[in-house]
Enzyme design. Structure first.
Site, PDB file in Angstrom:
ATOM      1  N   GLN A 100      19.002  25.036  54.555  1.00 58.38           N
ATOM      2  CA  GLN A 100      18.110  26.152  54.254  1.00 58.38           C
ATOM      3  C   GLN A 100      17.005  26.209  55.302  1.00 58.38           C
ATOM      4  O   GLN A 100      16.257  25.248  55.473  1.00 58.38           O
ATOM      5  CB  GLN A 100      17.482  26.002  52.864  1.00 58.38           C
ATOM      6  CG  GLN A 100      16.642  27.212  52.459  1.00 58.38           C
ATOM      7  CD  GLN A 100      15.902  27.009  51.153  1.00 58.38           C
ATOM      8  OE1 GLN A 100      14.886  26.333  51.127  1.00 58.38           O
ATOM      9  NE2 GLN A 100      16.402  27.589  50.077  1.00 58.38           N
ATOM     10  N   TYR A 170       7.288  32.287  50.801  1.00 68.96           N
ATOM     11  CA  TYR A 170       7.259  31.828  52.189  1.00 68.96           C
ATOM     12  C   TYR A 170       7.353  33.025  53.139  1.00 68.96           C
ATOM     13  O   TYR A 170       7.355  34.170  52.705  1.00 68.96           O
ATOM     14  CB  TYR A 170       8.352  30.781  52.406  1.00 68.96           C
ATOM     15  CG  TYR A 170       8.105  29.566  51.547  1.00 68.96           C
ATOM     16  CD1 TYR A 170       6.976  28.772  51.749  1.00 68.96           C
ATOM     17  CD2 TYR A 170       8.955  29.233  50.495  1.00 68.96           C
ATOM     18  CE1 TYR A 170       6.703  27.674  50.939  1.00 68.96           C
ATOM     19  CE2 TYR A 170       8.694  28.143  49.680  1.00 68.96           C
ATOM     20  CZ  TYR A 170       7.569  27.369  49.903  1.00 68.96           C
ATOM     21  OH  TYR A 170       7.302  26.293  49.096  1.00 68.96           O
ATOM     22  N   ARG A 320      16.700  20.642  39.652  1.00 66.07           N
ATOM     23  CA  ARG A 320      16.124  19.504  38.947  1.00 66.07           C
ATOM     24  C   ARG A 320      17.132  18.690  38.133  1.00 66.07           C
ATOM     25  O   ARG A 320      17.057  17.450  38.126  1.00 66.07           O
ATOM     26  CB  ARG A 320      14.956  19.978  38.070  1.00 66.07           C
ATOM     27  CG  ARG A 320      13.738  20.402  38.866  1.00 66.07           C
ATOM     28  CD  ARG A 320      12.662  21.029  37.984  1.00 66.07           C
ATOM     29  NE  ARG A 320      13.109  22.300  37.436  1.00 66.07           N
ATOM     30  CZ  ARG A 320      12.452  22.998  36.498  1.00 66.07           C
ATOM     31  NH1 ARG A 320      11.322  22.513  36.001  1.00 66.07           N
ATOM     32  NH2 ARG A 320      12.896  24.157  36.066  1.00 66.07           N
ATOM     33  N   CYS A 342      18.022  16.586  32.105  1.00 66.33           N
ATOM     34  CA  CYS A 342      16.721  17.026  32.618  1.00 66.33           C
ATOM     35  C   CYS A 342      15.920  17.726  31.522  1.00 66.33           C
ATOM     36  O   CYS A 342      16.427  18.603  30.822  1.00 66.33           O
ATOM     37  CB  CYS A 342      16.933  17.983  33.791  1.00 66.33           C
ATOM     38  SG  CYS A 342      15.432  18.733  34.448  1.00 66.33           S
ATOM     39  N   CYS A 345      10.297  18.661  33.164  1.00 65.17           N
ATOM     40  CA  CYS A 345       8.886  18.271  33.130  1.00 65.17           C
ATOM     41  C   CYS A 345       8.218  18.372  34.500  1.00 65.17           C
ATOM     42  O   CYS A 345       6.988  18.299  34.617  1.00 65.17           O
ATOM     43  CB  CYS A 345       8.758  16.850  32.598  1.00 65.17           C
ATOM     44  SG  CYS A 345       9.481  15.585  33.681  1.00 65.17           S
ATOM     45  N   CYS A 348       9.465  14.856  38.560  1.00 66.60           N
ATOM     46  CA  CYS A 348      10.253  14.328  39.683  1.00 66.60           C
ATOM     47  C   CYS A 348       9.563  14.514  41.029  1.00 66.60           C
ATOM     48  O   CYS A 348       9.878  13.810  41.995  1.00 66.60           O
ATOM     49  CB  CYS A 348      11.629  14.991  39.714  1.00 66.60           C
ATOM     50  SG  CYS A 348      11.620  16.763  39.434  1.00 66.60           S
TER      51      CYS A 348
END
Length: 371
Positions: A100, A170, A320, A342, A345, A348
């Site tokens: 990416q 971005y 995630r 997962c 939260c 991570c």
């Protein structure tokens, strides 16, 4: 009928299934943007875990486009040995990997960028931590070239595809959004003009990699910011890019300024909270011929299957859940269809800043007997 484990081919890239590891910042690269052994291990675990395609963390095309420490770079030829090792490790396990490409634009700080951040317009908005400098047309031309050269390197170093990051506030998203793009020249004003930078980036990338190499786009289905990109505008951008030859569009949503108006990202407990970008992706899917991916809160096998079977999505992307369970695809394929572990939260990301790499803190606690 397509299912999660149906194969799919995207401009010659054959994927064993339709589960994609969506890009996320890992914080596992050296200061020069070179992948560390820890990142290689991370991607090897994903490849061994059976995910159809790995999309790397957002990779800067020029050093002033760096937002966070430990971010991967694709900005100079000296990175070739480390990148070839990375792609070779994934291929050795039968995986496919897409890089990416991004420039953070105004969504970074001078301390990280090494200079005053740059953006389409010198405006102070919530998503910009500092006042950026407005890009000149010469600056824009240089950045387009940086994307093109990064694409050249990616193909040469063994990446199977490229994804242009046009989402999450971005630089490309900043050009698309009237909230952050207040220019009065050929790059600002109408949506057609605000889309010009993205079109030029894509054209230069395509020129470098050729027609038979997959080039994807990550696009906000909506910014969830007053004056930002709307879903109707996103559909129009998707149609333009589809007509230009983009090979796939991953639909996401929101920026760092979206706040509570944006999509649900934490505390996803019920299936009704999952797939929170699906409503943004449906009209895009209806408007384009290229494959469409959707990302956002997928946790349950049945939700993922419905997105493909009922909603016609070509692929589904997760981030995630694969931090905690890199073998989730394999688990589901082998018949254990229990929901991803997962709990959304976002814990991570804390080890990524403190320890040089993301990790599931809940899994750590369970392993140590704290939970």
């Amino acid at each position: 009928m397509n299912t999660l484990f149906s194969a799919i081919t995207i401009n010659g890239m054959e994927l064993a299934n339709r589960l994609v590891r969506s890009a996320t910042w890992e914080g596992m690269c050296d200061d020069d943007g070179s992948p560390s052994p820890r990142l290689v291990k991370c991607y090897k675990e994903l490849a061994a875990g059976g995910v159809g395609l790995i999309i790397t963390g957002y990779t800067y095309v020029r050093p002033d486009g760096k937002e966070l420490p430990g971010k991967m770079g694709m900005h100079h030829d000296g990175l070739a040995p480390a990148m070839a090792e990375l792609t070779g490790a994934v291929h050795g396990l039968g995986g496919k990997i897409c890089v990416q490409l991004v420039h953070a634009g105004g969504q970074t700080r001078a301390a990280m960028a090494g200079r005053q951040p740059v953006a389409p317009s010198a405006v102070q908005v919530k998503q910009f931590p500092e006042m950026p400098a407005q890009l000149t047309t010469a600056d824009i031309d240089e950045l387009v070239e940086c994307f093109g050269q990064a694409a050249r390197r990616a193909k040469a170093w063994g990446f199977d595809a490229i994804q242009i990051h046009g989402a999450h506030g971005y630089l490309i998203n900043q050009f698309l959004s009237a909230h952050t793009n207040q220019r009065g020249d050929d790059y600002g004003g109408s949506l057609e003009k605000r889309c010009r930078f993205l079109q030029e980036v894509y054209a230069r990338v395509r020129q470098e990699v050729g027609p038979d190499y997959p080039v994807l786009l990550k696009l906000n289905g909506a910014d969830f910011v007053a004056g930002g990109l709307s879903n109707d505008e996103a559909v129009a951008v998707a149609k333009v890019m589809d007509g230009a030859g983009i090979d796939g569009i991953e639909v996401s949503g929101g920026t760092t300024a979206s706040g509570k108006e944006g999509p649900i990202r934490v505390k996803i407990k019920g299936v009704e909270q999952e797939a929170y970008n699906l409503a943004l992706a449906r009209p895009i899917k209806e408007a384009v011929a290229c494959p469409v991916l959707v990302v956002g809160g997928m946790r349950s096998f049945e939700v993922v299957e419905r997105a493909i079977d009922d909603d016609g999505m070509d692929l589904v992307a997760l981030a995630r859940p694969l931090i905690r369970e890199p073998d989730l695809a394999r688990r589901w394929q082998q018949g254990d269809r229990a929901k991803a572990k997962c709990i959304s939260c976002n814990g991570c990301f804390k080890p990524g800043l403190k320890e040089g790499g993301i990790a599931c803190v809940v899994a750590r606690q369970e392993q140590s007997g704290d939970r």
